[in-house]
Design a protein around this motif. Structure first.
Motif, PDB file in Angstrom:
ATOM      1  N   VAL A 193       6.255 -15.037 -36.707  1.00  0.00           N
ATOM      2  CA  VAL A 193       6.375 -16.487 -36.826  1.00  0.00           C
ATOM      3  C   VAL A 193       5.017 -17.151 -36.966  1.00  0.00           C
ATOM      4  N   SER A 194       4.086 -16.763 -36.126  1.00  0.00           N
ATOM      5  CA  SER A 194       2.753 -17.353 -36.206  1.00  0.00           C
ATOM      6  C   SER A 194       1.739 -16.396 -35.610  1.00  0.00           C
ATOM      7  N   ALA A 195       0.502 -16.593 -35.990  1.00  0.00           N
ATOM      8  CA  ALA A 195      -0.588 -15.778 -35.459  1.00  0.00           C
ATOM      9  C   ALA A 195      -1.776 -16.686 -35.175  1.00  0.00           C
ATOM     10  N   THR A 196      -2.409 -16.447 -34.043  1.00  0.00           N
ATOM     11  CA  THR A 196      -3.617 -17.200 -33.704  1.00  0.00           C
ATOM     12  C   THR A 196      -4.699 -16.219 -33.265  1.00  0.00           C
ATOM     13  N   THR A 224      -0.982 -20.921 -27.985  1.00  0.00           N
ATOM     14  CA  THR A 224      -0.015 -20.374 -28.927  1.00  0.00           C
ATOM     15  C   THR A 224       1.386 -20.919 -28.691  1.00  0.00           C
ATOM     16  N   LYS A 228       2.863 -25.153 -28.672  1.00  0.00           N
ATOM     17  CA  LYS A 228       3.352 -25.708 -29.933  1.00  0.00           C
ATOM     18  C   LYS A 228       4.834 -25.401 -30.144  1.00  0.00           C
ATOM     19  N   LEU A 229       5.298 -24.322 -29.515  1.00  0.00           N
ATOM     20  CA  LEU A 229       6.689 -23.890 -29.686  1.00  0.00           C
ATOM     21  C   LEU A 229       7.567 -24.313 -28.515  1.00  0.00           C
ATOM     22  N   ASP A 279       5.431 -11.853 -27.494  1.00  0.00           N
ATOM     23  CA  ASP A 279       4.025 -12.042 -27.801  1.00  0.00           C
ATOM     24  C   ASP A 279       3.391 -10.683 -28.035  1.00  0.00           C
ATOM     25  N   ILE A 324       0.344 -12.927 -31.663  1.00  0.00           N
ATOM     26  CA  ILE A 324       1.366 -13.064 -32.694  1.00  0.00           C
ATOM     27  C   ILE A 324       2.704 -13.345 -32.019  1.00  0.00           C
TER      28      ILE A 324
END
Length: 174
Positions: A25-28, A71, A74-75, A154, A167
């Motif tokens: 979904v997302s990575a930081t 991370t 935001k969700l 995670d 991630i």
């Protein structure tokens, strides 16, 4: 023991013919302050060689909650117990430190511990083996989703510079 791993990554999944196990979904990436000597890599004749400073575990432990908050805030996720964890790059001290900081029990990182114990630290391919171990354990225990029965997780990786890669991985039904 030799370990092999592979993954198929796609976009626009056709769920009538394909079955998702996990989704990216997302990575930081978070660079930990004052940690440039935390993990240092060199290319040698024999391949890549990495050196870990004694302060790596402490630096990761002292910054992991901030990485999670950045991370997952935001969700809308604030409960670390609602997540599964896939952790690579490190040994027992890093896994124990993460369990302590995240307030989790050893079973939370059961798949990470298992792969570390069976294969050692294999760097990047570790995460694929941990994901597969988690999927297999989820099936054996008749969990509802591939992520140890949890819907979101995670994936942590620790890179030179000392960078924490995070991630977000939703898991799907078995």
């Amino acid at each position: 023991m030799q370990a092999l791993s592979a993954v198929i990554v796609g976009a626009d999944t056709n769920t009538t013919t394909e079955r998702l196990l996990f989704e990216l979904v997302s990575a930081t990436q978070n660079l930990i302050p004052d940690s440039t000597d935390g993990i240092v890599g060199h290319v040698r004749e024999m391949g890549l060689q990495y050196f870990l400073s004694k302060m790596v575990t402490e630096k990761i432990a002292n910054n992991i909650l901030q990485c999670c908050e950045e991370t997952f805030s935001k969700l809308g996720v604030a409960d670390w117990n609602s997540l599964f964890y896939v952790v690579h790059r490190g040994g027992p001290s890093i896994l124990r430190a993460l369990e302590g900081k995240l307030g989790r029990k050893e079973e939370t990182l059961e798949a990470s511990w298992s792969v570390l114990g069976e294969y050692g630290n294999m760097w990047s391919c570790s995460v694929l083996l941990i994901l597969e171990e988690m999927r297999k354990r989820s099936m054996e225990k008749a969990k509802s989703a591939t992520g140890d029965g949890l819907k979101c997780g995670d994936l942590f990786a620790f890179e030179p510079g000392l960078t924490v890669e995070t991630i977000v991985l939703p898991s799907f039904g078995l």
